[in-house]
Design a protein around this motif. Structure first.
Motif, PDB file in Angstrom:
ATOM      1  N   ALA A 275      -5.288   1.463   3.733  1.00 14.46           N
ATOM      2  CA  ALA A 275      -4.530   1.959   4.884  1.00 14.46           C
ATOM      3  C   ALA A 275      -3.031   1.987   4.618  1.00 14.46           C
ATOM      4  O   ALA A 275      -2.314   2.846   5.149  1.00 14.46           O
ATOM      5  CB  ALA A 275      -4.823   1.092   6.112  1.00 14.46           C
ATOM      6  N   LYS A 276      -2.533   1.069   3.784  1.00 17.37           N
ATOM      7  CA  LYS A 276      -1.100   1.011   3.499  1.00 17.37           C
ATOM      8  C   LYS A 276      -0.689   1.954   2.366  1.00 17.37           C
ATOM      9  O   LYS A 276       0.478   2.012   2.005  1.00 17.37           O
ATOM     10  CB  LYS A 276      -0.699  -0.421   3.145  1.00 17.37           C
ATOM     11  N   GLY A 277      -1.636   2.682   1.807  1.00 15.75           N
ATOM     12  CA  GLY A 277      -1.336   3.582   0.708  1.00 15.75           C
ATOM     13  C   GLY A 277      -1.537   2.908  -0.639  1.00 15.75           C
ATOM     14  O   GLY A 277      -1.658   1.687  -0.724  1.00 15.75           O
ATOM     15  N   ALA A 278      -1.589   3.706  -1.698  1.00 16.89           N
ATOM     16  CA  ALA A 278      -1.833   3.198  -3.046  1.00 16.89           C
ATOM     17  C   ALA A 278      -0.838   3.807  -4.012  1.00 16.89           C
ATOM     18  O   ALA A 278      -0.760   5.032  -4.155  1.00 16.89           O
ATOM     19  CB  ALA A 278      -3.260   3.522  -3.488  1.00 16.89           C
ATOM     20  N   GLY A 279      -0.055   2.947  -4.699  1.00 15.53           N
ATOM     21  CA  GLY A 279       0.913   3.402  -5.680  1.00 15.53           C
ATOM     22  C   GLY A 279       0.278   3.601  -7.041  1.00 15.53           C
ATOM     23  O   GLY A 279      -0.951   3.560  -7.205  1.00 15.53           O
ATOM     24  N   PHE A 280       1.099   3.789  -8.051  1.00 16.37           N
ATOM     25  CA  PHE A 280       0.609   4.123  -9.388  1.00 16.37           C
ATOM     26  C   PHE A 280      -0.240   3.011 -10.005  1.00 16.37           C
ATOM     27  O   PHE A 280      -1.273   3.280 -10.622  1.00 16.37           O
ATOM     28  CB  PHE A 280       1.790   4.448 -10.309  1.00 16.37           C
ATOM     29  N   THR A 281       0.166   1.772  -9.841  1.00 15.46           N
ATOM     30  CA  THR A 281      -0.591   0.672 -10.435  1.00 15.46           C
ATOM     31  C   THR A 281      -1.981   0.580  -9.842  1.00 15.46           C
ATOM     32  O   THR A 281      -2.982   0.455 -10.565  1.00 15.46           O
ATOM     33  CB  THR A 281       0.154  -0.659 -10.235  1.00 15.46           C
ATOM     34  N   GLN A 282      -2.076   0.654  -8.528  1.00 20.68           N
ATOM     35  CA  GLN A 282      -3.380   0.560  -7.868  1.00 20.68           C
ATOM     36  C   GLN A 282      -4.244   1.774  -8.189  1.00 20.68           C
ATOM     37  O   GLN A 282      -5.454   1.657  -8.396  1.00 20.68           O
ATOM     38  CB  GLN A 282      -3.176   0.429  -6.357  1.00 20.68           C
ATOM     39  N   GLN A 283      -3.636   2.945  -8.243  1.00 17.35           N
ATOM     40  CA  GLN A 283      -4.388   4.151  -8.586  1.00 17.35           C
ATOM     41  C   GLN A 283      -4.945   4.063 -10.004  1.00 17.35           C
ATOM     42  O   GLN A 283      -6.115   4.397 -10.254  1.00 17.35           O
ATOM     43  CB  GLN A 283      -3.487   5.390  -8.461  1.00 17.35           C
ATOM     44  N   ALA A 284      -4.113   3.618 -10.953  1.00 17.42           N
ATOM     45  CA  ALA A 284      -4.559   3.508 -12.340  1.00 17.42           C
ATOM     46  C   ALA A 284      -5.663   2.474 -12.482  1.00 17.42           C
ATOM     47  O   ALA A 284      -6.628   2.667 -13.235  1.00 17.42           O
ATOM     48  CB  ALA A 284      -3.377   3.160 -13.252  1.00 17.42           C
ATOM     49  N   ARG A 285      -5.557   1.383 -11.741  1.00 21.83           N
ATOM     50  CA  ARG A 285      -6.582   0.345 -11.796  1.00 21.83           C
ATOM     51  C   ARG A 285      -7.920   0.875 -11.265  1.00 21.83           C
ATOM     52  O   ARG A 285      -8.985   0.596 -11.830  1.00 21.83           O
ATOM     53  CB  ARG A 285      -6.133  -0.863 -10.976  1.00 21.83           C
ATOM     54  N   ALA A 286      -7.866   1.651 -10.180  1.00 21.86           N
ATOM     55  CA  ALA A 286      -9.087   2.219  -9.616  1.00 21.86           C
ATOM     56  C   ALA A 286      -9.734   3.205 -10.580  1.00 21.86           C
ATOM     57  O   ALA A 286     -10.958   3.228 -10.759  1.00 21.86           O
ATOM     58  CB  ALA A 286      -8.781   2.900  -8.286  1.00 21.86           C
ATOM     59  N   LEU A 287      -8.909   4.031 -11.218  1.00 18.03           N
ATOM     60  CA  LEU A 287      -9.441   5.019 -12.163  1.00 18.03           C
ATOM     61  C   LEU A 287     -10.012   4.327 -13.396  1.00 18.03           C
ATOM     62  O   LEU A 287     -11.035   4.759 -13.948  1.00 18.03           O
ATOM     63  CB  LEU A 287      -8.347   6.004 -12.563  1.00 18.03           C
ATOM     64  N   ARG A 288      -9.380   3.241 -13.825  1.00 20.66           N
ATOM     65  CA  ARG A 288      -9.927   2.456 -14.938  1.00 20.66           C
ATOM     66  C   ARG A 288     -11.306   1.923 -14.576  1.00 20.66           C
ATOM     67  O   ARG A 288     -12.225   1.901 -15.412  1.00 20.66           O
ATOM     68  CB  ARG A 288      -8.976   1.297 -15.261  1.00 20.66           C
ATOM     69  N   GLY A 289     -11.470   1.514 -13.327  1.00 22.09           N
ATOM     70  CA  GLY A 289     -12.777   1.062 -12.867  1.00 22.09           C
ATOM     71  C   GLY A 289     -13.822   2.159 -12.936  1.00 22.09           C
ATOM     72  O   GLY A 289     -14.979   1.903 -13.277  1.00 22.09           O
ATOM     73  N   LEU A 290     -13.414   3.403 -12.637  1.00 20.83           N
ATOM     74  CA  LEU A 290     -14.342   4.525 -12.743  1.00 20.83           C
ATOM     75  C   LEU A 290     -14.721   4.773 -14.188  1.00 20.83           C
ATOM     76  O   LEU A 290     -15.908   4.976 -14.502  1.00 20.83           O
ATOM     77  CB  LEU A 290     -13.718   5.783 -12.144  1.00 20.83           C
ATOM     78  N   PHE A 291     -13.734   4.749 -15.102  1.00 20.93           N
ATOM     79  CA  PHE A 291     -14.043   4.916 -16.519  1.00 20.93           C
ATOM     80  C   PHE A 291     -15.081   3.890 -16.967  1.00 20.93           C
ATOM     81  O   PHE A 291     -16.043   4.214 -17.673  1.00 20.93           O
ATOM     82  CB  PHE A 291     -12.779   4.740 -17.363  1.00 20.93           C
ATOM     83  N   ASP A 292     -14.873   2.644 -16.568  1.00 18.75           N
ATOM     84  CA  ASP A 292     -15.793   1.574 -16.970  1.00 18.75           C
ATOM     85  C   ASP A 292     -17.170   1.774 -16.356  1.00 18.75           C
ATOM     86  O   ASP A 292     -18.194   1.559 -17.016  1.00 18.75           O
ATOM     87  CB  ASP A 292     -15.222   0.212 -16.567  1.00 18.75           C
TER      88      ASP A 292
ATOM     89  N   LEU B  48       3.737   7.276  -3.958  1.00 20.25           N
ATOM     90  CA  LEU B  48       3.777   7.984  -5.233  1.00 20.25           C
ATOM     91  C   LEU B  48       5.093   8.733  -5.408  1.00 20.25           C
ATOM     92  O   LEU B  48       5.654   8.769  -6.511  1.00 20.25           O
ATOM     93  CB  LEU B  48       2.589   8.939  -5.339  1.00 20.25           C
ATOM     94  N   GLU B  49       5.594   9.334  -4.348  1.00 20.38           N
ATOM     95  CA  GLU B  49       6.878  10.026  -4.445  1.00 20.38           C
ATOM     96  C   GLU B  49       8.020   9.046  -4.701  1.00 20.38           C
ATOM     97  O   GLU B  49       9.016   9.402  -5.340  1.00 20.38           O
ATOM     98  CB  GLU B  49       7.147  10.837  -3.170  1.00 20.38           C
ATOM     99  N   ARG B  50       7.874   7.833  -4.213  1.00 21.92           N
ATOM    100  CA  ARG B  50       8.887   6.806  -4.488  1.00 21.92           C
ATOM    101  C   ARG B  50       8.653   6.125  -5.830  1.00 21.92           C
ATOM    102  O   ARG B  50       9.356   5.209  -6.203  1.00 21.92           O
ATOM    103  CB  ARG B  50       8.884   5.767  -3.366  1.00 21.92           C
ATOM    104  N   ARG B  51       7.632   6.558  -6.530  1.00 21.93           N
ATOM    105  CA  ARG B  51       7.285   6.064  -7.872  1.00 21.93           C
ATOM    106  C   ARG B  51       6.993   4.558  -7.864  1.00 21.93           C
ATOM    107  O   ARG B  51       7.423   3.822  -8.755  1.00 21.93           O
ATOM    108  CB  ARG B  51       8.406   6.414  -8.857  1.00 21.93           C
ATOM    109  N   ASP B  52       6.240   4.133  -6.858  1.00 17.04           N
ATOM    110  CA  ASP B  52       5.837   2.735  -6.737  1.00 17.04           C
ATOM    111  C   ASP B  52       4.921   2.367  -7.911  1.00 17.04           C
ATOM    112  O   ASP B  52       3.797   2.837  -7.999  1.00 17.04           O
ATOM    113  CB  ASP B  52       5.096   2.544  -5.409  1.00 17.04           C
ATOM    114  N   GLY B  53       5.401   1.528  -8.831  1.00 15.28           N
ATOM    115  CA  GLY B  53       4.631   1.133 -10.004  1.00 15.28           C
ATOM    116  C   GLY B  53       4.692   2.120 -11.153  1.00 15.28           C
ATOM    117  O   GLY B  53       4.120   1.867 -12.216  1.00 15.28           O
ATOM    118  N   TYR B  54       5.399   3.222 -10.970  1.00 17.63           N
ATOM    119  CA  TYR B  54       5.430   4.297 -11.972  1.00 17.63           C
ATOM    120  C   TYR B  54       6.015   3.829 -13.303  1.00 17.63           C
ATOM    121  O   TYR B  54       5.450   4.067 -14.373  1.00 17.63           O
ATOM    122  CB  TYR B  54       6.233   5.470 -11.417  1.00 17.63           C
ATOM    123  N   GLU B  55       7.154   3.160 -13.262  1.00 16.99           N
ATOM    124  CA  GLU B  55       7.833   2.787 -14.495  1.00 16.99           C
ATOM    125  C   GLU B  55       6.982   1.877 -15.366  1.00 16.99           C
ATOM    126  O   GLU B  55       6.873   2.082 -16.578  1.00 16.99           O
ATOM    127  CB  GLU B  55       9.168   2.102 -14.178  1.00 16.99           C
TER     128      GLU B  55
END
Length: 249
Positions: A35-52, A158-165
């Protein structure tokens, strides 16, 4: 960055020779999200879970916009799995900055009012995606996820690049050690990334670049035949095409 819907033409062309997996990021398309949104770190972690969960041994990767750093950020956890990489109108460089005209929109308070409250992205989408100007049904399909507050909060993160760097720093370290082929496909009419491909060419070793003058930010929608052909040719180049050989996502 909005839905896997944008790759439907590419998927149709690749499916005769490849297994194609086109995930929607958290809160986009058919995916739910926090509900609070998902930044780059959380998105990448979720996608890694899909790969696995898919138990992929090796795969080719195609990423656009947010999908570039999120997808490669997920892949960087096990870089030996990735064979070929295709990037479309994106950036994976830690020091990337959005255009000056866009920065006030994502500023504190203003971002909450515009992107979350007023759903500004739904109004600016036609400026970035020419196809929806002529197809009301397609436009509506792209807008559906943005009706949810969680999606709009994710857009703001994502537009604020939360976790992007942090995600991109891992990617850059990994790319220096990676030896597989890499390709940039670039819609030159992109008002957001503009000439970011020049910095990517300098930063990614041995990368090839193809420019599409008639396409913008959503090259796979603006020039689906050309994008499909270039991806198909790149994935098959120098590779045995016997049916059932390998697993590609």
């Amino acid at each position: 960055p909005v839905s896997s819907l944008e790759f439907r033409a590419v998927i149709g062309r690749l499916r005769p020779r490849f297994r194609v997996v086109a995930p929607d990021l958290l809160s986009f398309g058919q995916s739910t999200g926090p509900a609070k949104g998902a930044g780059f770190t959380q998105q990448a972690r979720a996608l890694r879970g899909l790969f696995d969960a898919l138990s992929l041994d090796r795969f080719d990767f195609v990423g656009h916009d947010w999908g570039g750093p999120i997808g490669l950020g997920a892949a960087a956890e096990a870089p030996g799995q990735v064979d070929r990489i295709v990037l479309l109108n994106t950036s994976i460089l830690p020091d990337f900055e959005p255009p000056l005209a866009w920065r006030p929109i994502i500023a504190p308070l203003i971002g909450e009012l515009t992107l979350v409250g007023a759903n500004l992205m739904s109004h600016t989408l036609p400026l970035m995606l020419e196809a929806v100007r002529h197809d009301r049904e397609l436009h509506q399909r792209y807008l559906e996820p943005m009706a949810h507050a969680a999606t709009r909060r994710t857009i703001l993160k994502l537009e604020r690049r939360d976790g992007y760097e942090a995600v991109c720093q891992r990617i850059v370290r990994w790319l220096r050690e990676m030896g597989g082929p890499r390709l940039l496909i670039w819609g030159t009419g992109d008002p957001y990334f503009r000439r970011e491909y020049r910095r990517l060419q300098a930063a990614i070793p041995d990368v090839r670049r193809i420019t599409l003058p008639g396409a913008g930010h959503f090259a796979s929608e603006d020039a689906p035949e050309a994008v499909s052909r270039h991806i198909d040719d790149f994935l098959l180049s120098g590779r045995c095409t016997a049916p059932g050989l390998g697993l590609r996502a």
